[in-house]
Design a protein around this motif. Structure first.
Motif, PDB file in Angstrom:
ATOM      1  N   ALA A 120      -3.607  10.366   4.005  1.00 21.39           N
ATOM      2  CA  ALA A 120      -4.231  10.113   2.706  1.00 21.39           C
ATOM      3  C   ALA A 120      -3.800   8.800   2.082  1.00 21.39           C
ATOM      4  O   ALA A 120      -4.379   8.379   1.076  1.00 21.39           O
ATOM      5  N   THR A 121      -2.819   8.124   2.656  1.00 24.16           N
ATOM      6  CA  THR A 121      -2.344   6.862   2.088  1.00 24.16           C
ATOM      7  C   THR A 121      -3.485   5.857   2.014  1.00 24.16           C
ATOM      8  O   THR A 121      -4.136   5.560   3.017  1.00 24.16           O
ATOM      9  N   GLU A 122      -3.721   5.350   0.805  1.00 24.29           N
ATOM     10  CA  GLU A 122      -4.794   4.369   0.624  1.00 24.29           C
ATOM     11  C   GLU A 122      -4.183   2.975   0.620  1.00 24.29           C
ATOM     12  O   GLU A 122      -3.514   2.559  -0.328  1.00 24.29           O
ATOM     13  N   SER A 123      -4.385   2.252   1.732  1.00 24.90           N
ATOM     14  CA  SER A 123      -3.752   0.943   1.885  1.00 24.90           C
ATOM     15  C   SER A 123      -4.532   0.120   2.893  1.00 24.90           C
ATOM     16  O   SER A 123      -4.948   0.642   3.938  1.00 24.90           O
ATOM     17  N   TRP A 124      -4.734  -1.166   2.567  1.00 22.26           N
ATOM     18  CA  TRP A 124      -5.372  -2.067   3.525  1.00 22.26           C
ATOM     19  C   TRP A 124      -4.394  -2.510   4.604  1.00 22.26           C
ATOM     20  O   TRP A 124      -4.796  -3.090   5.617  1.00 22.26           O
ATOM     21  N   THR A 125      -3.098  -2.274   4.411  1.00 25.32           N
ATOM     22  CA  THR A 125      -2.102  -2.850   5.318  1.00 25.32           C
ATOM     23  C   THR A 125      -1.259  -1.823   6.064  1.00 25.32           C
ATOM     24  O   THR A 125      -0.411  -2.196   6.876  1.00 25.32           O
ATOM     25  N   ALA A 126      -1.460  -0.517   5.812  1.00 31.06           N
ATOM     26  CA  ALA A 126      -0.684   0.509   6.513  1.00 31.06           C
ATOM     27  C   ALA A 126      -1.124   0.560   7.984  1.00 31.06           C
ATOM     28  O   ALA A 126      -2.318   0.599   8.285  1.00 31.06           O
ATOM     29  N   ARG A 127      -0.168   0.591   8.872  1.00 33.70           N
ATOM     30  CA  ARG A 127      -0.482   0.588  10.304  1.00 33.70           C
ATOM     31  C   ARG A 127      -0.299   1.978  10.906  1.00 33.70           C
ATOM     32  O   ARG A 127       0.628   2.699  10.560  1.00 33.70           O
ATOM     33  N   ALA A 128      -1.208   2.325  11.801  1.00 33.17           N
ATOM     34  CA  ALA A 128      -1.088   3.578  12.535  1.00 33.17           C
ATOM     35  C   ALA A 128      -0.017   3.437  13.611  1.00 33.17           C
ATOM     36  O   ALA A 128       0.359   2.335  14.006  1.00 33.17           O
ATOM     37  N   GLU A 129       0.460   4.570  14.084  1.00 35.57           N
ATOM     38  CA  GLU A 129       1.384   4.551  15.215  1.00 35.57           C
ATOM     39  C   GLU A 129       0.652   4.049  16.458  1.00 35.57           C
ATOM     40  O   GLU A 129      -0.539   4.318  16.635  1.00 35.57           O
TER      41      GLU A 129
END
Length: 398
Positions: free
Chosen positions: A234-243
């Motif tokens: 649910a994290t809303e972020s343009w920069t969060a990276r998946a594993e």
């Protein structure tokens, strides 16, 4: 008149340009210290590109875009085509404006370049809005109070202004999240991919299309997270990276071309998709919401940015010739002309997500048959019925 626009995203920039075209002075307040390259792909249907033409920006935007000849819907497991609809020259001839595929940053840059530099206040955080019968004011984090005849809050899905106007109201997680990436064209040149592809599967769908004149492939892989992973997704972020490899596990068993794209993308960005509950109104007195702050929607009909651009066009039109005393009435007209349409588009986008994610079996087969039957009778997508509407030529009661 003087206006303050809070938020320099696509909606805020378009609003600034529309108000300028209407003859008003604007102070554009943005908390970021600079304009940067954020986001990835964006689709603009003719209802939005028509507005860009009116703002004298269509040529600049189109020069950075890709123009798909068609959109292809496919099944998840084997890539069999369910149906296709034409776009390209046929759509432009039919609706009077093109269908464009863009990098969001290219659209943002074209809009920002058209705003007079002296109108922009970067690195300025709005911490409050208040008003009286004669003016509206924005208070900044530095304690400055900016005064104008009206304030337009285009401060996005996490809009603080929306809460200042209407009380506590948080963005709502849609129960879907997405992986995204941009791949250089030569990295996927050997794959048999449609120009604009939408692959439908149980609890998931996969979208890809060209941007930046066909130099980059934009990839969006939407999924419904398992309950135990929902909080992270649910994290809303343009920069969060998946594993690393996470997207391959989520789309295990899909057509080999989908998996090839996801593998070649490497580590992808991941973001939770959020919406806002529809409001009964977007304005109070001299202050109005615009774009995602008013009607954030899931992106499953590619209309989020288009609706913000159309908001901006109608806002400028409603305020053309208005006097300071007439601002509240002008903002009422803006909201009457836009609220019902944007709210309906929110609902249509949510329904499309449910339709895309049907489980294998009778429901999915019925959906596919329904889509194929519609495409056999119509050249253009079902939502194209709205593409021919010129938002500034419609007749509305005052």
């Amino acid at each position: 008149m003087r206006a303050i626009v809070v938020g320099a995203g696509i909606g805020g920039l378009a609003a600034t340009l529309s108000l300028r075209r209407a003859g008003h002075e604007v102070t554009l307040v943005e908390q970021a210290p600079r304009f940067g390259e954020v986001g990835a792909g964006i689709q603009l249907a003719p209802n939005a590109t028509r507005v860009l033409r009116r703002l004298d920006l269509l040529d600049a935007v189109a020069a950075q875009a890709a123009r798909p000849s068609h959109v292809s819907f496919r099944t998840w497991s084997d890539g069999a085509e369910i149906c296709r609809y034409v776009l390209g020259r046929e759509a432009e001839d039919a609706f009077g404006a093109p269908y464009l595929l863009l990098h969001r940053a290219d659209l943002h840059q074209a809009l920002a370049a058209a705003v007079p530099p002296g109108w922009v206040r970067l690195n300025t955080v709005a911490v409050g809005i208040d008003q009286d019968d004669e003016s509206a004011r924005v208070t900044t984090a530095s304690g400055e109070r900016l005064r104008a005849d009206l304030v337009v809050a285009a401060d996005g899905i996490r809009s603080a202004a929306r809460q200042w106007l209407f009380g506590a109201d948080e963005a709502v997680f849609s129960k879907t999240a997405a992986y995204r990436a941009l791949l250089p064209a030569d990295q996927v040149a050997d794959l048999d991919l449609p120009e604009l592809g939408v692959w439908l599967g149980p609890d998931r769908h996969f979208v890809h299309y060209w941007v930046r004149r066909g130099e980059l492939l934009n990839v969006v892989a939407v999924f419904t997270p398992e309950a135990e992973a929902e909080a992270e997704a649910a994290t809303e972020s343009w920069t969060a990276r998946a594993e690393p490899g996470e997207q391959l596990r989520e789309f295990d068993g899909w057509d080999s071309r989908v998996l090839d794209v996801l593998e070649r993308a490497g580590q992808m960005f991941r973001y939770g998709i959020h919406t806002r509950v529809p409001l009964a109104r977007w304005n109070i007195g001299r202050v109005a919401l615009l774009g995602d702050s008013a009607h954030a929607m899931v992106p499953f009909q590619a209309q989020g940015a288009a609706q913000a651009i159309m908001d901006a066009a109608v806002l400028g039109d409603a305020l053309a010739g208005a006097t300071p005393a007439g601002v509240p009435d002008a903002l009422d007209r803006y909201v009457r002309r836009r609220l019902a349409v944007a709210t309906a588009t929110q609902a249509d986008s949510a329904r499309a997500g449910g339709d895309f994610h049907l489980p294998d079996g009778p429901e999915a087969r019925a959906r596919n048959a329904r889509m194929a039957a519609y495409a056999a009778e119509h050249r253009f997508l079902p939502q194209a019925t709205a593409w021919g509407v010129d938002v500034l030529d419609e007749q509305w009661p005052c």
